[in-house]
Design a protein around this motif. Structure first.
Motif, PDB file in Angstrom:
ATOM      1  N   CYS A  56      39.996  47.645  40.471  1.00  0.00           N
ATOM      2  CA  CYS A  56      40.870  48.952  40.730  1.00  0.00           C
ATOM      3  C   CYS A  56      41.833  49.050  39.576  1.00  0.00           C
ATOM      4  O   CYS A  56      42.118  48.376  38.704  1.00  0.00           O
ATOM      5  CB  CYS A  56      41.637  48.579  42.013  1.00  0.00           C
ATOM      6  N   VAL A  57      42.431  50.712  40.055  1.00  0.00           N
ATOM      7  CA  VAL A  57      43.016  51.068  38.570  1.00  0.00           C
ATOM      8  C   VAL A  57      44.558  51.339  39.140  1.00  0.00           C
ATOM      9  O   VAL A  57      44.826  51.829  40.437  1.00  0.00           O
ATOM     10  CB  VAL A  57      42.515  52.383  38.100  1.00  0.00           C
ATOM     11  N   PHE A  58      45.469  51.073  38.547  1.00  0.00           N
ATOM     12  CA  PHE A  58      47.009  51.475  38.754  1.00  0.00           C
ATOM     13  C   PHE A  58      47.179  52.994  38.984  1.00  0.00           C
ATOM     14  O   PHE A  58      46.734  53.642  37.873  1.00  0.00           O
ATOM     15  CB  PHE A  58      47.877  50.813  37.623  1.00  0.00           C
ATOM     16  N   SER A  59      47.948  53.178  39.707  1.00  0.00           N
ATOM     17  CA  SER A  59      48.225  54.724  40.219  1.00  0.00           C
ATOM     18  C   SER A  59      48.820  55.505  39.049  1.00  0.00           C
ATOM     19  O   SER A  59      48.460  56.525  38.566  1.00  0.00           O
ATOM     20  CB  SER A  59      48.935  54.857  41.419  1.00  0.00           C
ATOM     21  N   GLY A  60      49.629  54.767  38.315  1.00  0.00           N
ATOM     22  CA  GLY A  60      50.300  55.285  37.221  1.00  0.00           C
ATOM     23  C   GLY A  60      49.301  55.629  36.109  1.00  0.00           C
ATOM     24  O   GLY A  60      49.617  56.632  35.327  1.00  0.00           O
ATOM     25  N   SER A  61      48.236  54.765  35.791  1.00  0.00           N
ATOM     26  CA  SER A  61      47.361  55.214  34.878  1.00  0.00           C
ATOM     27  C   SER A  61      46.577  56.441  35.173  1.00  0.00           C
ATOM     28  O   SER A  61      46.213  57.144  34.406  1.00  0.00           O
ATOM     29  CB  SER A  61      46.202  53.958  34.755  1.00  0.00           C
TER      30      SER A  61
ATOM     31  N   ARG B  99      55.161  45.563  42.662  1.00  0.00           N
ATOM     32  CA  ARG B  99      55.696  46.976  43.046  1.00  0.00           C
ATOM     33  C   ARG B  99      54.820  48.036  42.765  1.00  0.00           C
ATOM     34  O   ARG B  99      54.822  49.162  43.050  1.00  0.00           O
ATOM     35  CB  ARG B  99      57.084  47.222  42.625  1.00  0.00           C
ATOM     36  N   ARG B 100      53.382  47.595  42.352  1.00  0.00           N
ATOM     37  CA  ARG B 100      52.545  48.700  41.867  1.00  0.00           C
ATOM     38  C   ARG B 100      51.528  48.884  42.807  1.00  0.00           C
ATOM     39  O   ARG B 100      50.910  47.829  43.457  1.00  0.00           O
ATOM     40  CB  ARG B 100      52.024  48.257  40.444  1.00  0.00           C
ATOM     41  N   MET B 101      50.968  50.111  42.792  1.00  0.00           N
ATOM     42  CA  MET B 101      49.906  50.241  43.854  1.00  0.00           C
ATOM     43  C   MET B 101      48.562  50.734  43.045  1.00  0.00           C
ATOM     44  O   MET B 101      48.541  51.431  42.055  1.00  0.00           O
ATOM     45  CB  MET B 101      50.239  51.644  44.687  1.00  0.00           C
ATOM     46  N   TYR B 102      47.597  49.932  43.396  1.00  0.00           N
ATOM     47  CA  TYR B 102      46.169  50.203  42.741  1.00  0.00           C
ATOM     48  C   TYR B 102      45.307  50.923  43.592  1.00  0.00           C
ATOM     49  O   TYR B 102      45.619  50.618  44.885  1.00  0.00           O
ATOM     50  CB  TYR B 102      45.370  48.765  42.257  1.00  0.00           C
ATOM     51  N   PHE B 103      44.184  51.499  43.123  1.00  0.00           N
ATOM     52  CA  PHE B 103      43.303  51.965  43.973  1.00  0.00           C
ATOM     53  C   PHE B 103      41.842  51.584  43.470  1.00  0.00           C
ATOM     54  O   PHE B 103      41.689  51.673  42.220  1.00  0.00           O
ATOM     55  CB  PHE B 103      43.518  53.539  43.968  1.00  0.00           C
ATOM     56  N   GLY B 104      41.060  51.282  44.527  1.00  0.00           N
ATOM     57  CA  GLY B 104      39.765  50.852  44.081  1.00  0.00           C
ATOM     58  C   GLY B 104      38.675  51.966  44.808  1.00  0.00           C
ATOM     59  O   GLY B 104      39.084  52.412  45.812  1.00  0.00           O
ATOM     60  N   LEU B 105      37.536  51.487  44.821  1.00  0.00           N
ATOM     61  CA  LEU B 105      36.464  52.393  45.297  1.00  0.00           C
ATOM     62  C   LEU B 105      36.147  51.643  46.816  1.00  0.00           C
ATOM     63  O   LEU B 105      36.333  50.660  46.980  1.00  0.00           O
ATOM     64  CB  LEU B 105      35.250  52.362  44.615  1.00  0.00           C
TER      65      LEU B 105
ATOM     66  N   ASP C 198      45.283  50.654  33.222  1.00  0.00           N
ATOM     67  CA  ASP C 198      45.609  49.134  33.776  1.00  0.00           C
ATOM     68  C   ASP C 198      44.968  48.762  35.084  1.00  0.00           C
ATOM     69  O   ASP C 198      45.031  49.225  36.255  1.00  0.00           O
ATOM     70  CB  ASP C 198      47.013  49.045  34.415  1.00  0.00           C
ATOM     71  N   LEU C 199      43.953  47.959  34.773  1.00  0.00           N
ATOM     72  CA  LEU C 199      42.973  47.623  35.652  1.00  0.00           C
ATOM     73  C   LEU C 199      43.200  46.088  36.328  1.00  0.00           C
ATOM     74  O   LEU C 199      43.553  45.135  35.482  1.00  0.00           O
ATOM     75  CB  LEU C 199      41.291  47.637  35.124  1.00  0.00           C
ATOM     76  N   ARG C 200      42.771  45.946  37.580  1.00  0.00           N
ATOM     77  CA  ARG C 200      42.976  44.583  37.926  1.00  0.00           C
ATOM     78  C   ARG C 200      41.758  44.344  39.076  1.00  0.00           C
ATOM     79  O   ARG C 200      41.014  45.096  39.542  1.00  0.00           O
ATOM     80  CB  ARG C 200      44.308  44.284  38.781  1.00  0.00           C
ATOM     81  N   PRO C 201      41.207  43.040  39.058  1.00  0.00           N
ATOM     82  CA  PRO C 201      40.159  42.640  39.960  1.00  0.00           C
ATOM     83  C   PRO C 201      40.438  42.944  41.256  1.00  0.00           C
ATOM     84  O   PRO C 201      41.488  42.997  41.866  1.00  0.00           O
ATOM     85  CB  PRO C 201      39.833  41.140  39.733  1.00  0.00           C
ATOM     86  N   VAL C 202      39.470  43.414  42.132  1.00  0.00           N
ATOM     87  CA  VAL C 202      39.502  43.672  43.328  1.00  0.00           C
ATOM     88  C   VAL C 202      39.629  42.672  44.418  1.00  0.00           C
ATOM     89  O   VAL C 202      38.928  41.475  43.982  1.00  0.00           O
ATOM     90  CB  VAL C 202      38.460  44.482  43.978  1.00  0.00           C
ATOM     91  N   GLU C 203      40.720  42.554  45.423  1.00  0.00           N
ATOM     92  CA  GLU C 203      40.790  41.305  45.831  1.00  0.00           C
ATOM     93  C   GLU C 203      39.892  41.574  47.228  1.00  0.00           C
ATOM     94  O   GLU C 203      39.599  42.563  47.759  1.00  0.00           O
ATOM     95  CB  GLU C 203      42.428  41.356  46.447  1.00  0.00           C
ATOM     96  N   PRO C 204      39.567  40.347  47.685  1.00  0.00           N
ATOM     97  CA  PRO C 204      38.719  40.422  49.035  1.00  0.00           C
ATOM     98  C   PRO C 204      39.340  40.978  50.259  1.00  0.00           C
ATOM     99  O   PRO C 204      40.594  40.715  50.404  1.00  0.00           O
ATOM    100  CB  PRO C 204      38.439  38.903  49.326  1.00  0.00           C
ATOM    101  N   ALA C 205      38.737  41.835  50.821  1.00  0.00           N
ATOM    102  CA  ALA C 205      39.333  42.418  52.220  1.00  0.00           C
ATOM    103  C   ALA C 205      39.905  41.264  53.144  1.00  0.00           C
ATOM    104  O   ALA C 205      39.127  40.242  53.378  1.00  0.00           O
ATOM    105  CB  ALA C 205      38.654  43.301  52.739  1.00  0.00           C
ATOM    106  N   GLY C 206      41.134  41.441  53.560  1.00  0.00           N
ATOM    107  CA  GLY C 206      41.284  40.362  54.410  1.00  0.00           C
ATOM    108  C   GLY C 206      42.836  40.612  55.279  1.00  0.00           C
ATOM    109  O   GLY C 206      43.154  39.979  55.882  1.00  0.00           O
TER     110      GLY C 206
END
Length: 274
Positions: free
Chosen positions: A30-35, A70-76, A266-274
């Motif tokens: 997923c990608v940081f909203s600031g990016s 404090r960062r929000m990321y967005f994934g597909l 700024d990319l981070r691995p997607v965390e499992p839903a839960g």
């Protein structure tokens, strides 16, 4: 920079989808909203418009949120993944030039009650998106084998439609039939517009922004192209030159755009839903 064509500028959502398709799709990140905001700013999109786009897309199940500190990321989501994979197929695999047509046609005939205006509109829209053109009355045709059954089934209209596969007899003037069923001038105009905007494009000062806009505009040109057999289209069909130009520019932008994205996103691995 890419050519300035305000009337043809892709929407922020389209540009964001191009970014996600290039650097997030099938990578489980997923990608940081600031990016996202910084990238879209390079395309002339304001921070407010970028934030509004992220919010709307999340509300429409096109993006999922994931917080880290404090960062929000967005994934597909599953929905946006399917949309991007379809776009990837159209851009990189199907292409704009149908020079390997097998001579077959898919025919779909339908008859809906007069009062079913919405259903008729939805069916025609889906048929147009899938490469069909109206031959006469409720008879529509598309080159090659098209999953027309999936279209009518998805709309709940299978009891009102029939699907056939066919080949034209020698008696049929295919060029005339195509001209009757499709608005060739409109299709050609999209490719001519793409050529006019990009043929004289100066060297890209920002290859990432240029690449995203290039791909978005190319998808806009091909998304409603029925990919008619090129041998039955008017001489000098502009899709041929437009596709060649797109591939040359995309290749030229690819490596510097990836280098810019690697430094910016700024990319981070997607965390499992839960």
């Amino acid at each position: 920079m890419a050519p300035d064509a305000a009337d043809h500028s892709p929407r922020p959502q389209t540009l964001l989808l191009m970014l996600l398709g290039d650097f997030v799709l099938d990578r489980d990140v997923c990608v940081f909203s600031g990016s996202v905001i910084e990238t879209l700013a390079r395309l002339g999109i304001s921070e407010h418009a970028s934030r509004s786009t992220l919010t709307r897309m999340a509300g429409r199940d096109l993006l999922r949120r994931q917080r880290h500190g404090r960062r929000m990321y967005f994934g597909l989501t599953a929905r946006s993944t399917a949309i991007l994979r379809d776009g990837r197929t159209r851009i990189w695999e199907t292409g704009a030039v149908n020079d390997r047509w097998d001579g077959s046609w898919t025919l779909l005939c339908f008859s809906l009650p007069e009062a079913w205006q919405r259903q008729r509109h939805d069916l025609r829209a889906q048929l147009g998106w899938s490469g069909f053109g109206p031959l006469q009355g409720g008879l529509w045709i598309a080159p090659g084998e098209v999953p027309a059954r999936d279209i009518v089934t998805s709309l709940g209209l299978e009891a009102h439609a029939r699907v056939f596969r066919a080949r034209a007899d020698d008696l049929t003037d295919l060029a005339a039939m195509i001209s009757d069923a499709y608005d060739l001038a409109e299709v050609a105009a999209r490719y001519q517009g793409f050529l006019a905007r990009w043929e004289a494009a100066p060297a890209a000062a920002d290859p990432l922004a240029a690449r995203l806009r290039l791909i978005a505009e190319w998808l806009g040109a091909i998304r409603r192209d029925p990919r008619l057999p090129v041998e039955h289209l008017p001489a000098g069909w502009p899709a041929v030159g437009a596709q060649k130009l797109f591939r040359e520019l995309e290749l030229a932008y690819a490596d510097p755009a990836r280098a810019a994205a690697a430094a910016l996103l700024d990319l981070r691995p997607v965390e499992p839903a839960g």
